[in-house]
Enzyme design. Sequence first.
Site, PDB file in Angstrom:
ATOM      1  N   ASP A 104       0.872  -1.266   0.201  1.00  0.00           N
ATOM      2  CA  ASP A 104       0.138  -0.122   0.074  1.00  0.00           C
ATOM      3  C   ASP A 104       0.959   1.382  -0.114  1.00  0.00           C
ATOM      4  O   ASP A 104       1.854   1.144   0.920  1.00  0.00           O
ATOM      5  CB  ASP A 104      -0.842  -0.171   1.173  1.00  0.00           C
ATOM      6  N   THR A 120      -3.020   5.466  -3.972  1.00  0.00           N
ATOM      7  CA  THR A 120      -1.847   6.023  -3.147  1.00  0.00           C
ATOM      8  C   THR A 120      -0.707   5.715  -3.869  1.00  0.00           C
ATOM      9  O   THR A 120       0.104   6.750  -3.985  1.00  0.00           O
ATOM     10  CB  THR A 120      -1.815   5.770  -1.837  1.00  0.00           C
ATOM     11  N   THR A 121      -0.493   4.684  -4.585  1.00  0.00           N
ATOM     12  CA  THR A 121       0.758   4.524  -5.324  1.00  0.00           C
ATOM     13  C   THR A 121       0.847   5.301  -6.496  1.00  0.00           C
ATOM     14  O   THR A 121       1.770   5.860  -7.094  1.00  0.00           O
ATOM     15  CB  THR A 121       1.204   2.851  -5.603  1.00  0.00           C
ATOM     16  N   ASP A 180      -9.081   0.109   2.453  1.00  0.00           N
ATOM     17  CA  ASP A 180      -9.079   0.672   1.033  1.00  0.00           C
ATOM     18  C   ASP A 180     -10.211   0.103   0.471  1.00  0.00           C
ATOM     19  O   ASP A 180     -10.958   1.067  -0.335  1.00  0.00           O
ATOM     20  CB  ASP A 180      -7.732   0.084   0.461  1.00  0.00           C
TER      21      ASP A 180
END
Length: 587
Positions: free
Chosen positions: A98, A131-132, A428
Amino acid sequence: PLLRVYCDLLTTSQQTNNLLLVSLYFRYCLIMAGQMAGMQPGIILLREGTDTSQGKAQLISNINACQVIVDAVRSTLGPRGMDKLIVNQHGQATISNDGATIMKLLDVVHPAARTLVDIAKSQDAEVGDGTTSVVILAGEILNAAKPFIEDGMHPQIVIRAYRRATHLILEKIKEISVQVAKDDESQLRSLLEKCAATALSSKLVAQQSDFFSKLVVDAVMMLDTLLPLNMIGMKKVQGGGLEETELVAGVAFKKTFSYAGFEMQPKNYKDPKIAMLNVELELKKEKENAEVRINNVEDYQAIVDAEWEILYDKLQKIKDSGAQVVLSKLPIGDIATQWFSDRDIFCAGRVQEEDLRRTMTACGGAIQTSVNNMTPDTLGTCGSFEERKVGGERYNFFYGCKEAKTCTIIMRGGAEQFIEETERSLHDAIMIVRRAIKNDAVVAGGGAIEMELSKYLRDVAKTIPGKEQLIIGGFAKALECIPRQLCDNAGFDATNMLNKLRHKHSQGGTWYGVDIFEEDIADNFEKTVWEPAIVKINALTAASEAACLILSVDETVKNPTSQIAGKDAQGGMHPGLQMAPGGGPIG
């Protein structure tokens, strides 16, 4: 010439022994020469040791620092992404892919690179997923600006072009995103499950994505219209398999401690009244420095009886209130446990404050700090209560909560790190489902939307005159980093894949993206690789803003005050530790 004059005068002075006159004359000559050359005395503004860097080199340095951060998370993107093992200063290991979790655990000290950490955190807080992607996008957008900056282009021209490009692609996303009707419950549920499965496809639990996507959708659908995240409890029990994870339609928490007598307590109730306390129900221990002087045994017995009377008085008041389940944040001792058992009352002490507050919100009532005013409105109620074992732990379950809709996910698994990563994955997915309910527009994932936006920007750039045409073209190329990285992480030929995707999108294949499982390109909308449009909108906005912020910085001043203050403080030389003449600290 001055040196020659000085030497001649020095020789003369040795003959006349008039060194002082010669020295004064030489100083006068130097001053006059300095004034003639326009010399000015240096002005010192910053403390000694202050590190300053500015100009083009400073900007390139910031871009390079951000690239290092991007390289740290690049390989975690997509279903074939790798995991990172991070060990903190306490020796605690975390395994995760994550982006937000990795960025939080990395102790980044570079001031410009910390901007990428902040956008990863904001993406996680706002939408939960992507997020990445947001970090990789920001890095690639900065990298696209690097050659323009090196060629001497002013950063403000690049920033203006980037803001224009961002506005164009956000409008394009709103134009091509697909709306899903909320009226049809089955269609909405299908949409939510597909969005959850897409979010889980890149996690450790990807093999069980079908099971968990249904569980997550069920959990979110149990909440009321505001979809409060804190009404979904996440509990971890080691042991068992992932498929043994269960969803409880109510409140559930672990019973932390049990005294003798709890086995005799009833473990099932229908429509119980629940007392929630912040009161200690056990005999108080004497203070270490307490001293009681007594003259006979009767006085000692009176003290002991008074102690017991205080405890029994509290217990009787709780019973008189009609409560059948007693929960307390503080300990409930063995005497109280036995007393409640004899009267068919269930009790649990040392309940965590978070669980107690969730029970209060779901079941009603109020947390009491005293037992003197326990009225019916201070007691909560639920449809049913039971205590049963989950794995090796005892859990208390409250079903049919009247005041608020709530649920609890009890996760099972082997290693502790695996369960923690499962919790992050489900968090998530829950955030994605909540966003999909509130914003019913979806787009195709797997790099499809990025390729379409890239193609759109390239077409628009051709109509724009001037330098902005090149910059927007670079921005368009930067968007291709998502499908390229998906291919690299899966071991595919990224160049061949991107050529196929460009060809397909030029022919009108809007939703064509990378198909990881077939090692080819495919219509990802038909393959149900769906993501809420809000995820992409947030990611692109945050990445563009971060890039523009870093490009707008032309000077960094690093103040060493904290290091100096810390060093001085150890020797008692810190300004705050020095005393003024009249007493008290200086300043």
